[in-house]
Design a protein around this motif. Structure first.
Motif, PDB file in Angstrom:
ATOM      1  N   TYR A   1       8.611  16.501  35.105  1.00 38.08           N
ATOM      2  CA  TYR A   1       9.754  15.927  34.390  1.00 38.08           C
ATOM      3  C   TYR A   1      10.859  15.441  35.319  1.00 38.08           C
ATOM      4  O   TYR A   1      11.823  14.816  34.867  1.00 38.08           O
ATOM      5  N   ASP A   2      10.710  15.693  36.603  1.00 33.07           N
ATOM      6  CA  ASP A   2      11.674  15.162  37.562  1.00 33.07           C
ATOM      7  C   ASP A   2      11.403  13.702  37.921  1.00 33.07           C
ATOM      8  O   ASP A   2      12.180  13.080  38.646  1.00 33.07           O
ATOM      9  N   ARG A   3      10.324  13.117  37.402  1.00 37.10           N
ATOM     10  CA  ARG A   3      10.033  11.712  37.651  1.00 37.10           C
ATOM     11  C   ARG A   3      11.058  10.821  36.939  1.00 37.10           C
ATOM     12  O   ARG A   3      11.514  11.129  35.838  1.00 37.10           O
ATOM     13  N   PRO A   4      11.425   9.670  37.554  1.00 35.34           N
ATOM     14  CA  PRO A   4      12.443   8.799  36.967  1.00 35.34           C
ATOM     15  C   PRO A   4      12.130   8.353  35.541  1.00 35.34           C
ATOM     16  O   PRO A   4      13.037   8.268  34.701  1.00 35.34           O
ATOM     17  N   SER A   5      10.865   8.060  35.233  1.00 33.55           N
ATOM     18  CA  SER A   5      10.530   7.581  33.888  1.00 33.55           C
ATOM     19  C   SER A   5      10.817   8.637  32.828  1.00 33.55           C
ATOM     20  O   SER A   5      11.283   8.316  31.720  1.00 33.55           O
ATOM     21  N   VAL A   6      10.544   9.892  33.150  1.00 31.11           N
ATOM     22  CA  VAL A   6      10.798  10.978  32.201  1.00 31.11           C
ATOM     23  C   VAL A   6      12.290  11.215  32.062  1.00 31.11           C
ATOM     24  O   VAL A   6      12.819  11.358  30.950  1.00 31.11           O
ATOM     25  N   GLN A   7      12.990  11.242  33.177  1.00 32.27           N
ATOM     26  CA  GLN A   7      14.429  11.450  33.134  1.00 32.27           C
ATOM     27  C   GLN A   7      15.140  10.324  32.379  1.00 32.27           C
ATOM     28  O   GLN A   7      16.099  10.556  31.635  1.00 32.27           O
ATOM     29  N   ALA A   8      14.663   9.100  32.555  1.00 30.92           N
ATOM     30  CA  ALA A   8      15.267   7.965  31.854  1.00 30.92           C
ATOM     31  C   ALA A   8      15.082   8.090  30.351  1.00 30.92           C
ATOM     32  O   ALA A   8      15.988   7.785  29.563  1.00 30.92           O
ATOM     33  N   LEU A   9      13.901   8.528  29.922  1.00 29.46           N
ATOM     34  CA  LEU A   9      13.653   8.725  28.491  1.00 29.46           C
ATOM     35  C   LEU A   9      14.578   9.790  27.922  1.00 29.46           C
ATOM     36  O   LEU A   9      15.186   9.594  26.856  1.00 29.46           O
ATOM     37  N   VAL A  10      14.696  10.902  28.609  1.00 31.21           N
ATOM     38  CA  VAL A  10      15.540  12.002  28.143  1.00 31.21           C
ATOM     39  C   VAL A  10      16.989  11.533  28.008  1.00 31.21           C
ATOM     40  O   VAL A  10      17.665  11.822  27.008  1.00 31.21           O
ATOM     41  N   ALA A  11      17.475  10.794  28.999  1.00 25.17           N
ATOM     42  CA  ALA A  11      18.848  10.300  28.957  1.00 25.17           C
ATOM     43  C   ALA A  11      19.045   9.302  27.816  1.00 25.17           C
ATOM     44  O   ALA A  11      20.052   9.348  27.089  1.00 25.17           O
ATOM     45  N   LYS A  12      18.083   8.396  27.648  1.00 21.97           N
ATOM     46  CA  LYS A  12      18.195   7.374  26.594  1.00 21.97           C
ATOM     47  C   LYS A  12      18.227   8.002  25.211  1.00 21.97           C
ATOM     48  O   LYS A  12      18.995   7.551  24.334  1.00 21.97           O
ATOM     49  N   ARG A  13      17.420   9.030  24.995  1.00 26.83           N
ATOM     50  CA  ARG A  13      17.361   9.670  23.673  1.00 26.83           C
ATOM     51  C   ARG A  13      18.513  10.641  23.420  1.00 26.83           C
ATOM     52  O   ARG A  13      18.741  11.043  22.284  1.00 26.83           O
ATOM     53  N   GLY A  14      19.200  11.057  24.468  1.00 25.21           N
ATOM     54  CA  GLY A  14      20.326  11.970  24.288  1.00 25.21           C
ATOM     55  C   GLY A  14      19.924  13.355  23.816  1.00 25.21           C
ATOM     56  O   GLY A  14      20.714  14.061  23.185  1.00 25.21           O
TER      57      GLY A  14
ATOM     58  N   ALA B   1      13.427  17.164  17.906  1.00 24.03           N
ATOM     59  CA  ALA B   1      13.467  15.764  18.324  1.00 24.03           C
ATOM     60  C   ALA B   1      12.402  15.466  19.377  1.00 24.03           C
ATOM     61  O   ALA B   1      11.718  14.436  19.317  1.00 24.03           O
ATOM     62  N   VAL B   2      12.256  16.361  20.347  1.00 27.03           N
ATOM     63  CA  VAL B   2      11.229  16.186  21.375  1.00 27.03           C
ATOM     64  C   VAL B   2       9.838  16.283  20.748  1.00 27.03           C
ATOM     65  O   VAL B   2       8.948  15.468  21.029  1.00 27.03           O
ATOM     66  N   TYR B   3       9.662  17.270  19.889  1.00 26.56           N
ATOM     67  CA  TYR B   3       8.374  17.466  19.218  1.00 26.56           C
ATOM     68  C   TYR B   3       7.989  16.224  18.410  1.00 26.56           C
ATOM     69  O   TYR B   3       6.851  15.741  18.494  1.00 26.56           O
ATOM     70  N   ASP B   4       8.922  15.689  17.624  1.00 21.03           N
ATOM     71  CA  ASP B   4       8.630  14.512  16.802  1.00 21.03           C
ATOM     72  C   ASP B   4       8.291  13.300  17.659  1.00 21.03           C
ATOM     73  O   ASP B   4       7.433  12.491  17.294  1.00 21.03           O
ATOM     74  N   PHE B   5       8.964  13.165  18.796  1.00 20.87           N
ATOM     75  CA  PHE B   5       8.650  12.052  19.696  1.00 20.87           C
ATOM     76  C   PHE B   5       7.208  12.143  20.184  1.00 20.87           C
ATOM     77  O   PHE B   5       6.455  11.164  20.115  1.00 20.87           O
ATOM     78  N   VAL B   6       6.814  13.307  20.667  1.00 20.54           N
ATOM     79  CA  VAL B   6       5.460  13.447  21.215  1.00 20.54           C
ATOM     80  C   VAL B   6       4.423  13.352  20.102  1.00 20.54           C
ATOM     81  O   VAL B   6       3.357  12.758  20.277  1.00 20.54           O
ATOM     82  N   ARG B   7       4.740  13.885  18.941  1.00 23.69           N
ATOM     83  CA  ARG B   7       3.768  13.839  17.853  1.00 23.69           C
ATOM     84  C   ARG B   7       3.544  12.414  17.346  1.00 23.69           C
ATOM     85  O   ARG B   7       2.400  11.982  17.179  1.00 23.69           O
ATOM     86  N   ASN B   8       4.616  11.668  17.109  1.00 24.35           N
ATOM     87  CA  ASN B   8       4.480  10.391  16.409  1.00 24.35           C
ATOM     88  C   ASN B   8       4.658   9.140  17.262  1.00 24.35           C
ATOM     89  O   ASN B   8       4.114   8.093  16.927  1.00 24.35           O
TER      90      ASN B   8
END
Length: 233
Positions: A13-26, A38-45
């Motif tokens: 999760y320290d990769r830029p793509s993952v960090q960017a997603l986390v920041a964008k979703r708040g 919110a994280v669960y729903d993202f990965v599920r759907n």
């Protein structure tokens, strides 16, 4: 809990793509329970059900693929949860290959191992560990499955194993979620992360079978998944 928050080569999760997603979703700004949901729903759907090249893919690669199965979705879910300071751990098991019947058939089904490595994340919530196995099948795929194959009652096949295909416990409500649990035939226990699990148990396929899966079989399976999803109505 520090060990259940650390990054690993798979939970990257320290990769830029993952960090960017986390920041964008708040997600970090949300209350704890809502953050998990919110994280669960993202990965599920938003990460559709589908078959990647390997169980051991790093979470950042699963995110880039945009789809995953039980093991790869578990890795992405765990990485995102740890990225937003939610402790989680890995639960390993095996499922009977009958759970995959319908997604793969004929000679390809006969070539599959009888017992298939399976996993789900456990999240720390209200002083207990909660299973998040229900993340595997996206809502559109489940809808298509009901329309095309099975509308109610117990069902095993096409990637699902549940006592009630019409209303499986897949939504995050603070309690266990599940969608393949009735296919589980062996419990392999909990691990701090998927890296530890795969070091001990290996992966589902090796050698020629692995090459066939990566180059041929998974594409057949993904086409079948897409066909079922198209029947969602």
């Amino acid at each position: 809990m520090e060990v259940q928050l650390r990054p690993t080569p798979i939970l990257d999760y320290d990769r830029p793509s993952v960090q960017a997603l986390v920041a964008k979703r708040g997600w970090r700004d949300l209350p704890y329970g809502i953050r998990i949901g919110a994280v669960y729903d993202f990965v599920r759907n938003e990460i559709g059900f589908g078959y990647n090249t390997s169980d051991e893919l790093a979470a950042s690669q699963v995110l880039a693929d945009g789809y995953g199965q039980c093991n790869t979705k578990t890795s992405l879910l765990m990485a995102l949860l740890r990225a937003v300071d939610v402790p989680c751990r890995f639960h390993g098991a095996t499922i009977d290959k009958r759970l995959q019947k319908g997604v793969v058939d004929g000679i390809l089904y006969r070539l599959a191992p009888r017992d298939i490595l399976h996993s789900w994340a456990e999240v720390r919530f209200e002083d207990r560990w909660v299973d998040l196995e229900g993340v595997i099948l996206d809502a559109d795929y489940l809808s298509g499955l009901r329309n095309k194959v099975a509308s109610d009652g117990a069902f095993l096949g096409y990637g699902a194993g549940t006592e009630n295909i019409d209303d499986p416990p897949v939504a995050w409500t603070g309690t266990d979620t599940a969608i393949q649990k009735t296919g589980v035939n062996r419990d392999l226990g909990t691990y701090e992360d998927p890296d530890d699990f795969y070091r001990k148990h290996g992966t589902n396929l090796t050698g020629v079978r692995n090459l066939m899966f990566r180059t041929v079989i998974r594409h057949v399976m993904n086409r079948k998944v897409a066909a079922i999803r198209s029947c969602r109505g």
